[in-house]
Design an enzyme around this catalytic site. Sequence first.
Site, PDB file in Angstrom:
ATOM      1  N   TYR A 232       0.773  -1.208   0.392  1.00  0.00           N
ATOM      2  CA  TYR A 232       0.137   0.216   0.018  1.00  0.00           C
ATOM      3  C   TYR A 232       1.045   1.750   0.500  1.00  0.00           C
ATOM      4  O   TYR A 232       1.676   1.225   0.340  1.00  0.00           O
ATOM      5  CB  TYR A 232      -0.915   0.060   0.847  1.00  0.00           C
ATOM      6  CG  TYR A 232      -1.613  -0.598   0.850  1.00  0.00           C
ATOM      7  CD1 TYR A 232      -3.116  -0.927   0.393  1.00  0.00           C
ATOM      8  CD2 TYR A 232      -1.573  -2.143   1.392  1.00  0.00           C
ATOM      9  CE1 TYR A 232      -4.446  -1.048   0.659  1.00  0.00           C
ATOM     10  CE2 TYR A 232      -2.643  -3.357   1.724  1.00  0.00           C
ATOM     11  CZ  TYR A 232      -4.098  -3.088   0.751  1.00  0.00           C
ATOM     12  OH  TYR A 232      -4.789  -3.813   0.867  1.00  0.00           O
ATOM     13  N   GLU A 233       0.246   2.256  -0.608  1.00  0.00           N
ATOM     14  CA  GLU A 233       1.264   3.261  -1.134  1.00  0.00           C
ATOM     15  C   GLU A 233       1.225   4.377   0.436  1.00  0.00           C
ATOM     16  O   GLU A 233       2.462   5.298   0.548  1.00  0.00           O
ATOM     17  CB  GLU A 233       0.763   4.173  -1.806  1.00  0.00           C
ATOM     18  CG  GLU A 233      -0.795   5.474  -1.616  1.00  0.00           C
ATOM     19  CD  GLU A 233      -1.185   5.728  -2.279  1.00  0.00           C
ATOM     20  OE1 GLU A 233      -1.429   5.344  -3.682  1.00  0.00           O
ATOM     21  OE2 GLU A 233      -2.221   6.676  -2.133  1.00  0.00           O
ATOM     22  N   SER A 234       0.463   3.805   1.401  1.00  0.00           N
ATOM     23  CA  SER A 234       1.531   4.814   2.638  1.00  0.00           C
ATOM     24  C   SER A 234       3.001   4.185   3.493  1.00  0.00           C
ATOM     25  O   SER A 234       2.929   5.103   4.345  1.00  0.00           O
ATOM     26  CB  SER A 234       0.009   4.749   3.185  1.00  0.00           C
ATOM     27  OG  SER A 234       0.184   3.347   3.562  1.00  0.00           O
TER      28      SER A 234
END
Lengths: 288, 270
Positions: free
Chosen positions: B54-56
């Site tokens: 996930y990009e987080s």
Amino acid sequence: MARLTPLREAVSEIIQNGDTVALEGFTHLIPHAAGHEIIRQGKTDLTLVRMTPDLIYDQLIGSGCAAKLIFSWGGNPGVGSLHRFRDAIEQGWPRPLAYEEHSHAALANAYVAGASNLPFAVLRGYTGSDLPKVNPNIRFIECPFTGEKLAAIPSIRPDVTVIHAQKADRRGNVLLWGIVGVQKEAVLAAKRAIVTVEEVVDELDAPPNACVLPRWAVAAVCHVPGGAYPSYAQGYSERDNRFYQAWDAISRSRETFTAWIDRHVRNTADFEEFKRVFAETAKSKEAV
Amino acid sequence: MDAPAVDFTATEIMTVAASRLLKDGTVCFVGIGLPSTAANLARLTHAPDVVLIYESGPIGAKPTVLPLSIGDGELALAADTVVSTPEIFRYWLQGARIDVGFLGAAQVDRFANINTTVIGDYANPKVRLPGAGGAPEIASQAKEVFIVLKQSTKAFVNKLPFITSAGYLDGGDAREKAGIPGKGPAAVITDLGILTPDPVTKELTLTSIHPGVTVEQVKGATGWDLKVSPDLTTTAVPQTHELEALRDLLARTAKAHGQSGGGQSAGGEG
């Protein structure tokens, strides 16, 4: 050098009208209490920077604090639109909002470049996207070694970065963990940084390689337990997903938004009073 | 338990069909909403070793409930590691370590370009959408891309008002010529069927239709004259174990988030 100081003083002294301010946080550790204090003090003409402007930016924009927004994704995560952000962009309320729009990769790189004291960031990006057509700050350069075409955008160098973290020690060294997003880069890219923390401890007990911001890289540390609410601080609180959903209705009209901001932010003295008023509102809703 | 299911909704077959495209062991960069549901369903069924990024910051995320946002604590707690957002985009995505980018979209066009920015004129928007997020670089740098969204004439338009993230641009070899490294969208999975790009023109073509759906229905929900593959197949119905896994996941999610609906919002990331 970090001073342990009340949030009101930190915001009053460190953030000036017209400053470029980044309140960063990637869902986790979003500095809501500090954002509220900016609204309370009526700071204005700010250029706000954030990869993921969500509720606190909706509140800052709807309260008229912002003249410009630099961002890469503006929404209420998992819920939908930011109504105040859209109203400012689509209708110019409460004031027109200039905006400069990027991708996440570009803004993340721009913070790294800022922290690295470079004038611009370089990345493989934006190819085929229409964003360079509408944002003159996205340009393309040739690699001096291979001739390859790469995207370039200016560094982000905020006057002030504001973040929330789990812990500080009494000297002002800061420790954060979990989803740390772009906060370290945003702090090191800024001229001055304010950090609100859940807890002030005698010893950080940070393991090697932990995300520690040394006290000499931070201007002010403020003890604000729960200061990320309705975002969360891993190990201290849970994200209040219900409030993110409730915000959709609160923010939908100018009237309901203004009533909420007046009652919970403008007419409260500080974050402690916000929490009291907020709890009362929540209680009376349950009673209905 | 491995029998074809009898009762399922259009959204359920869409999610199951999307999940099946994800092979075990694949390294997948996941968007929030429908892609995250499908990717986690794959992990809970046929692809236990799929790596979800996930990009987080979470790498190898194994959430027990679906995240409402891209940065839920759930993602960090059950991940192989959590890195900073710059690291995700610089080392892992730009570093060409992602097999599949799994994206949602507000609109796609006939060459699988994606719009998540604006409806109407950019400077004078009719509807302002959330914006790019990580998608432009995911769409260009993942080795291939799956797009999942519900099909309607509003969402499937002949020409996008704004290309946020590149599919095949004007079709043919336009993507390659632009110097985009990843191969591009391999499939668009909808609640009516599966569209894949024509090998030469790159125009999205209906190659699989969900059971009970007619070709006319799919054409009627598409804003251009949709081509239909001569080898059109019918999408295999969900197996009962897939459907059970999906419903359990959504029920757990609804309970955890205090919703009645269950985390299928396409609202996005952040």
